[in-house]
Design an enzyme around this catalytic site. Structure first.
Site, PDB file in Angstrom:
ATOM      1  N   SER A  30      92.550  69.232 -40.355  1.00 14.18           N
ATOM      2  CA  SER A  30      92.814  70.681 -40.296  1.00 14.18           C
ATOM      3  C   SER A  30      91.917  71.313 -39.246  1.00 14.18           C
ATOM      4  O   SER A  30      90.699  71.179 -39.318  1.00 14.18           O
ATOM      5  CB  SER A  30      92.499  71.337 -41.639  1.00 14.18           C
ATOM      6  OG  SER A  30      93.235  70.718 -42.650  1.00 14.18           O
ATOM      7  N   ARG A  58      84.557  74.670 -47.460  1.00 19.67           N
ATOM      8  CA  ARG A  58      84.355  74.021 -46.146  1.00 19.67           C
ATOM      9  C   ARG A  58      83.103  74.543 -45.438  1.00 19.67           C
ATOM     10  O   ARG A  58      83.088  74.726 -44.210  1.00 19.67           O
ATOM     11  CB  ARG A  58      85.568  74.220 -45.233  1.00 19.67           C
ATOM     12  CG  ARG A  58      86.835  73.594 -45.726  1.00 19.67           C
ATOM     13  CD  ARG A  58      86.733  72.084 -45.897  1.00 19.67           C
ATOM     14  NE  ARG A  58      87.993  71.559 -46.356  1.00 19.67           N
ATOM     15  CZ  ARG A  58      88.329  71.509 -47.655  1.00 19.67           C
ATOM     16  NH1 ARG A  58      87.470  71.876 -48.591  1.00 19.67           N
ATOM     17  NH2 ARG A  58      89.503  71.031 -48.015  1.00 19.67           N
ATOM     18  N   GLU A  86      87.728  75.222 -38.576  1.00 25.04           N
ATOM     19  CA  GLU A  86      86.984  74.326 -39.487  1.00 25.04           C
ATOM     20  C   GLU A  86      86.206  73.304 -38.651  1.00 25.04           C
ATOM     21  O   GLU A  86      85.134  72.848 -39.031  1.00 25.04           O
ATOM     22  CB  GLU A  86      87.990  73.619 -40.406  1.00 25.04           C
ATOM     23  CG  GLU A  86      87.350  72.661 -41.384  1.00 25.04           C
ATOM     24  CD  GLU A  86      88.357  71.958 -42.280  1.00 25.04           C
ATOM     25  OE1 GLU A  86      89.259  72.622 -42.835  1.00 25.04           O
ATOM     26  OE2 GLU A  86      88.236  70.724 -42.420  1.00 25.04           O
TER      27      GLU A  86
HETATM   28  C1  LIG Z   1      92.989  62.888 -40.289  1.00 25.92           C
HETATM   29  C2  LIG Z   1      91.853  63.711 -40.824  1.00 25.92           C
HETATM   30  C3  LIG Z   1      91.921  64.198 -42.117  1.00 25.92           C
HETATM   31  C4  LIG Z   1      90.868  64.965 -42.642  1.00 25.92           C
HETATM   32  N1  LIG Z   1      90.959  65.417 -43.923  1.00 25.92           N
HETATM   33  C5  LIG Z   1      89.951  66.149 -44.461  1.00 25.92           C
HETATM   34  C6  LIG Z   1      90.024  66.601 -45.815  1.00 25.92           C
HETATM   35  O1  LIG Z   1      90.972  66.323 -46.535  1.00 25.92           O
HETATM   36  N2  LIG Z   1      88.999  67.349 -46.283  1.00 25.92           N
HETATM   37  C7  LIG Z   1      87.912  67.669 -45.514  1.00 25.92           C
HETATM   38  O2  LIG Z   1      87.004  68.352 -46.021  1.00 25.92           O
HETATM   39  N3  LIG Z   1      87.809  67.228 -44.237  1.00 25.92           N
HETATM   40  C8  LIG Z   1      88.796  66.486 -43.698  1.00 25.92           C
HETATM   41  N4  LIG Z   1      88.715  66.048 -42.399  1.00 25.92           N
HETATM   42  C9  LIG Z   1      87.528  66.404 -41.585  1.00 25.92           C
HETATM   43  C10 LIG Z   1      86.427  65.318 -41.577  1.00 25.92           C
HETATM   44  O3  LIG Z   1      86.947  64.085 -41.970  1.00 25.92           O
HETATM   45  C11 LIG Z   1      85.254  65.678 -42.485  1.00 25.92           C
HETATM   46  O4  LIG Z   1      84.706  66.918 -42.128  1.00 25.92           O
HETATM   47  C12 LIG Z   1      84.149  64.607 -42.431  1.00 25.92           C
HETATM   48  O5  LIG Z   1      83.164  64.888 -43.404  1.00 25.92           O
HETATM   49  C13 LIG Z   1      83.493  64.521 -41.053  1.00 25.92           C
HETATM   50  O6  LIG Z   1      82.674  63.362 -41.051  1.00 25.92           O
HETATM   51  P1  LIG Z   1      82.141  62.759 -39.701  1.00 25.92           P
HETATM   52  O7  LIG Z   1      81.146  61.728 -40.064  1.00 25.92           O
HETATM   53  O8  LIG Z   1      83.264  62.324 -38.857  1.00 25.92           O
HETATM   54  O9  LIG Z   1      81.420  64.033 -39.092  1.00 25.92           O
HETATM   55  P2  LIG Z   1      81.238  64.403 -37.554  1.00 25.92           P
HETATM   56  O10 LIG Z   1      82.535  64.896 -37.013  1.00 25.92           O
HETATM   57  O11 LIG Z   1      80.557  63.301 -36.841  1.00 25.92           O
HETATM   58  O12 LIG Z   1      80.228  65.629 -37.680  1.00 25.92           O
HETATM   59  C14 LIG Z   1      80.647  66.837 -38.289  1.00 25.92           C
HETATM   60  C15 LIG Z   1      79.462  67.817 -38.260  1.00 25.92           C
HETATM   61  O13 LIG Z   1      78.414  67.308 -39.077  1.00 25.92           O
HETATM   62  C16 LIG Z   1      77.236  67.083 -38.319  1.00 25.92           C
HETATM   63  N5  LIG Z   1      76.663  65.826 -38.849  1.00 25.92           N
HETATM   64  C17 LIG Z   1      77.298  64.638 -38.961  1.00 25.92           C
HETATM   65  N6  LIG Z   1      76.482  63.745 -39.572  1.00 25.92           N
HETATM   66  C18 LIG Z   1      75.323  64.385 -39.837  1.00 25.92           C
HETATM   67  C19 LIG Z   1      74.086  64.004 -40.435  1.00 25.92           C
HETATM   68  N7  LIG Z   1      73.883  62.778 -40.911  1.00 25.92           N
HETATM   69  N8  LIG Z   1      73.097  64.929 -40.523  1.00 25.92           N
HETATM   70  C20 LIG Z   1      73.274  66.189 -40.048  1.00 25.92           C
HETATM   71  N9  LIG Z   1      74.417  66.598 -39.457  1.00 25.92           N
HETATM   72  C21 LIG Z   1      75.436  65.719 -39.362  1.00 25.92           C
HETATM   73  C22 LIG Z   1      77.685  66.994 -36.872  1.00 25.92           C
HETATM   74  O14 LIG Z   1      76.655  67.356 -35.979  1.00 25.92           O
HETATM   75  C23 LIG Z   1      78.847  67.973 -36.879  1.00 25.92           C
HETATM   76  O15 LIG Z   1      78.379  69.304 -36.758  1.00 25.92           O
HETATM   77  C24 LIG Z   1      89.735  65.260 -41.848  1.00 25.92           C
HETATM   78  C25 LIG Z   1      89.671  64.758 -40.530  1.00 25.92           C
HETATM   79  C26 LIG Z   1      90.717  63.989 -40.030  1.00 25.92           C
HETATM   80  C27 LIG Z   1      90.618  63.431 -38.641  1.00 25.92           C
END
Ligand SMILES: Cc1cc2nc3c(=O)[nH]c(=O)nc-3n(C[C@H](O)[C@H](O)[C@H](O)COP(=O)(O)OP(=O)(O)OC[C@H]3O[C@@H](n4cnc5c(N)ncnc54)[C@H](O)[C@@H]3O)c2cc1C
Length: 337
Positions: free
Chosen positions: A237, A163, A333
């Site tokens: 998480s 992570r 996380e």
């Molecule tokens: C119900 C649920 C289940 C989940 N299950 C998992 C799982 O099984 N495994 C897991 O690993 N995660 C899980 N997650 C967490 C999440 O889905 C992941 O971390 C996902 O990759 C986040 O994507 P996002 O586009 O929403 O990122 P955001 O929340 O928009 O951003 C996350 C971080 O990345 C940065 N960021 C986003 N896009 C970019 C970009 N293009 N360039 C540079 N920085 C960027 C942001 O500034 C921030 O710091 C879960 C979340 C939820 C709500």
């Protein structure tokens, strides 16, 4: 660019946070133009994909929110049963996985139904059901906000870990990921060793599973176990599973019967953070509009009108109580903004 916009639809905790400036980026040109603007120079900046791994701490974000909305997926046949797939950062991760599964490309099916966008997947090296992003990662293309240059990162440059990656540590906030390249397989080698995948396939009546079956099985399990952010605000998480030395684990085992541990490399053991939180008495607990989910102790939820500060304070109380009971420091996380 828009001013004073609510980020409620852009964070899965459903926090009604206002942002001073919001810009949607659909191509590199838009990003380059934005970099020349006064707002870019003078304001605090954050990039958002789907906002599914973020906790906004304040009700007002006094800065610029960059929403990644660039699109596009292309496939290059590498021969020998391998393809290189390039996906734009603004592509929805779940739709991307579905598309790969439908095309018969294997490698990402165990990562089905993880919310968010492609560009955020490398940030914390997303993982689920025995697969991590690093297992299928080839390279990524990023915009350096300090120099305005375009840079490619190969796997060895990304410092992928559990992570985590260099984009969550040393280079936090510096690079904007524009696209990610994956190496996928056209022949299928199922990875069914994790969790209840085999059991779910059995329930589905599948004897010889294909890529689509495994993706469906994992989606079914996830739907049954995890709260849907559309129904109840959450970011999956909240804490990472802590990794301790095996000697620490043996001591804990002597004191706490039933503690779960999964052996990792270098004589370390990964503990289930959800178990620690549950044993510390937090599962299902609710204070105001913040709570620990009834079924998933690792998931903090917003029952409606919680603020980022409410969720943060609640998380810190959990952290302290787990530290007091087990001597283990839980590490968040979720990204605090
Ligand atoms: C119900 C649920 C289940 C989940 N299950 C998992 C799982 O099984 N495994 C897991 O690993 N995660 C899980 N997650 C967490 C999440 O889905 C992941 O971390 C996902 O990759 C986040 O994507 P996002 O586009 O929403 O990122 P955001 O929340 O928009 O951003 C996350 C971080 O990345 C940065 N960021 C986003 N896009 C970019 C970009 N293009 N360039 C540079 N920085 C960027 C942001 O500034 C921030 O710091 C879960 C979340 C939820 C709500």
């Amino acid at each position: 660019m828009r001013r004073n916009i609510t980020l409620k639809p852009h964070n899965t905790f459903g926090l009604d946070v206002m942002a001073a400036y919001v810009a949607s980026i659909s191509d590199l040109r838009g990003l380059e133009q934005l970099r020349k603007s006064g707002v870019w120079q003078s304001e605090r900046r954050v990039v958002l994909g789907g906002g599914s791994n973020c906790l906004f701490m304040d009700d007002y974000f006094e800065g610029l929110v960059i929403l990644m909305n660039n699109k596009g997926v292309s496939v290059q046949d590498l021969g020998n049963g391998r393809v290189c797939v390039s996906a734009a950062a603004g592509e929805d991760w779940t739709s991307f996985v579905q598309r790969m599964v439908a095309a018969g490309y294997s490698g990402v099916e165990n990562l089905s139904m993880i919310p968010g966008k492609v560009g955020a997947a490398p940030i914390q090296n997303i993982g689920a059901y025995g697969v991590e992003l690093k297992d299928v990662f080839h390279k990524l293309h990023a915009f350096d906000t300090q120099t305005g240059q375009l840079v490619d990162f190969e796997s060895k440059d990304c410092e992928f870990a559990y992570r985590s990656s260099i984009f969550k540590t040393t280079f936090k906030g510096r690079f904007i990921i524009l696209s990610v390249d994956f190496i996928l397989q056209t022949t299928y080698q199922p990875n069914l060793n994790y969790g209840a995948i085999r059991l779910e396939l059995e329930h589905m009546g599948v004897v010889i599973p294909g890529i689509q079956d495994v993706s469906t099985a994992i989606s079914n399990i996830r739907r049954s176990k995890l709260p849907d952010p559309m129904q109840i605000g959450n970011a999956g998480s909240f804490f990472k599973n802590p990794v301790v030395h095996e000697l620490v684990f043996h001591d804990l085992q002597r004191e706490f019967r039933g503690i779960a541990g999964f052996p990792e490399k270098d004589k370390t053991v990964k503990l289930a953070a959800g178990w620690l939180i549950e044993q510390a008495g937090w599962k299902g607990k609710r204070v105001g509009d913040v709570g620990v989910h009834q079924q998933q102790a690792l998931v903090l939820v917003n029952y409606g009108n919680a603020t980022g500060r409410d969720i943060f304070s609640f998380a810190m109380e959990i952290q302290q109580s787990v530290r007091e009971k087990f001597g283990i420091q839980l590490e968040p996380e979720v990204n605090f903004i």
